[in-house]
Design a protein around this motif. Structure first.
Motif, PDB file in Angstrom:
ATOM      1  N   GLU A   1       1.504   6.634  -6.709  1.00 42.23           N
ATOM      2  CA  GLU A   1       0.427   7.563  -7.065  1.00 42.23           C
ATOM      3  C   GLU A   1       0.850   9.009  -6.813  1.00 42.23           C
ATOM      4  O   GLU A   1       0.563   9.890  -7.628  1.00 42.23           O
ATOM      5  CB  GLU A   1      -0.835   7.251  -6.254  1.00 42.23           C
ATOM      6  N   ALA A   2       1.509   9.242  -5.697  1.00 43.46           N
ATOM      7  CA  ALA A   2       1.962  10.602  -5.380  1.00 43.46           C
ATOM      8  C   ALA A   2       2.972  11.080  -6.425  1.00 43.46           C
ATOM      9  O   ALA A   2       2.925  12.242  -6.862  1.00 43.46           O
ATOM     10  CB  ALA A   2       2.589  10.640  -3.985  1.00 43.46           C
ATOM     11  N   GLN A   3       3.847  10.181  -6.841  1.00 41.72           N
ATOM     12  CA  GLN A   3       4.836  10.556  -7.856  1.00 41.72           C
ATOM     13  C   GLN A   3       4.142  10.856  -9.186  1.00 41.72           C
ATOM     14  O   GLN A   3       4.484  11.830  -9.866  1.00 41.72           O
ATOM     15  CB  GLN A   3       5.849   9.423  -8.023  1.00 41.72           C
TER      16      GLN A   3
ATOM     17  N   GLU B   1       0.836  -1.205   0.000  1.00 40.35           N
ATOM     18  CA  GLU B   1       0.000   0.000   0.000  1.00 40.35           C
ATOM     19  C   GLU B   1       0.869   1.253   0.000  1.00 40.35           C
ATOM     20  O   GLU B   1       0.584   2.219  -0.707  1.00 40.35           O
ATOM     21  CB  GLU B   1      -0.924  -0.010   1.224  1.00 40.35           C
ATOM     22  N   ALA B   2       1.945   1.225   0.799  1.00 39.43           N
ATOM     23  CA  ALA B   2       2.846   2.383   0.846  1.00 39.43           C
ATOM     24  C   ALA B   2       3.516   2.606  -0.515  1.00 39.43           C
ATOM     25  O   ALA B   2       3.636   3.747  -0.987  1.00 39.43           O
ATOM     26  CB  ALA B   2       3.904   2.178   1.923  1.00 39.43           C
ATOM     27  N   GLU B   3       3.934   1.519  -1.150  1.00 38.18           N
ATOM     28  CA  GLU B   3       4.545   1.641  -2.479  1.00 38.18           C
ATOM     29  C   GLU B   3       3.529   2.185  -3.488  1.00 38.18           C
ATOM     30  O   GLU B   3       3.869   3.017  -4.325  1.00 38.18           O
ATOM     31  CB  GLU B   3       5.086   0.286  -2.933  1.00 38.18           C
ATOM     32  N   ARG B   4       2.288   1.699  -3.399  1.00 33.01           N
ATOM     33  CA  ARG B   4       1.254   2.166  -4.319  1.00 33.01           C
ATOM     34  C   ARG B   4       0.976   3.663  -4.100  1.00 33.01           C
ATOM     35  O   ARG B   4       0.874   4.433  -5.057  1.00 33.01           O
ATOM     36  CB  ARG B   4      -0.037   1.360  -4.123  1.00 33.01           C
TER      37      ARG B   4
END
Length: 164
Positions: A92-94, A85-88
């Motif tokens: 998304e933020a990037q 979830e953190a990677e996703r």
């Protein structure tokens, strides 16, 4: 008989047999055997109970080990899901940041293009005004009279409409 009745060993033997006769008559050996049997049965019951408790404890230990292993697996799954979830979210933020930069760049480029077009139009208008004024001076100096004045005015208005 006197010899036998005066013998201490004889009386010890008689007392011994009377003692044992009295013991059997009162049922002492049976009671002792019953107590020993009941005590042996109680000890056997306690051993059976201890064995049952041990088996129960081993069963509980296996259950707790199974639950602990399941909890460890669940914790590992939770950590893995949180990491995914953190990677996703980071991805998304990037992507959002890249999209934001792209939109801001496009907006800045559009504003620059608009400013260039406006500056170009202002320069063109200033050049047209300067050309008209210069033409007007030249024509007024060369052509004189009322005809010249009307021609200059008409020509200047035509030039203004065509250039703008």
């Amino acid at each position: 008989m006197q010899g036998l009745l005066g013998n201490a060993e004889f009386w010890v033997a008689v007392a011994f047999f009377i003692f044992w006769g009295l013991m059997f008559y009162l049922g002492v050996p049976g009671k002792v055997l019953n107590q020993l049997d009941s005590r042996g049965k109680r000890i056997a019951d306690e051993l059976t109970e201890a064995k049952r408790l041990r088996q129960e404890a081993e069963k509980l230990l296996r259950e707790f080990e199974t639950k602990r292993a399941a909890a460890e697996r669940e914790a590992a799954d939770i950590v893995s899901a949180a990491k995914d979830e953190a990677e996703r979210l980071a991805s998304e933020a990037q992507e959002k940041m890249a999209d934001f930069v792209k939109r801001r760049t496009a907006s800045a480029e559009a504003k620059i293009a608009q400013a260039e077009a406006q500056a170009s139009a202002e320069v063109r208008a200033a050049a047209i005004d300067a050309a008209i004024k210069a033409s007007e001076r030249v024509l007024r100096q060369e052509i004189t009279g009322s005809t010249a004045s009307s021609l200059v005015t008409q020509g200047l208005s035509d030039v203004r409409t065509k250039l703008q």
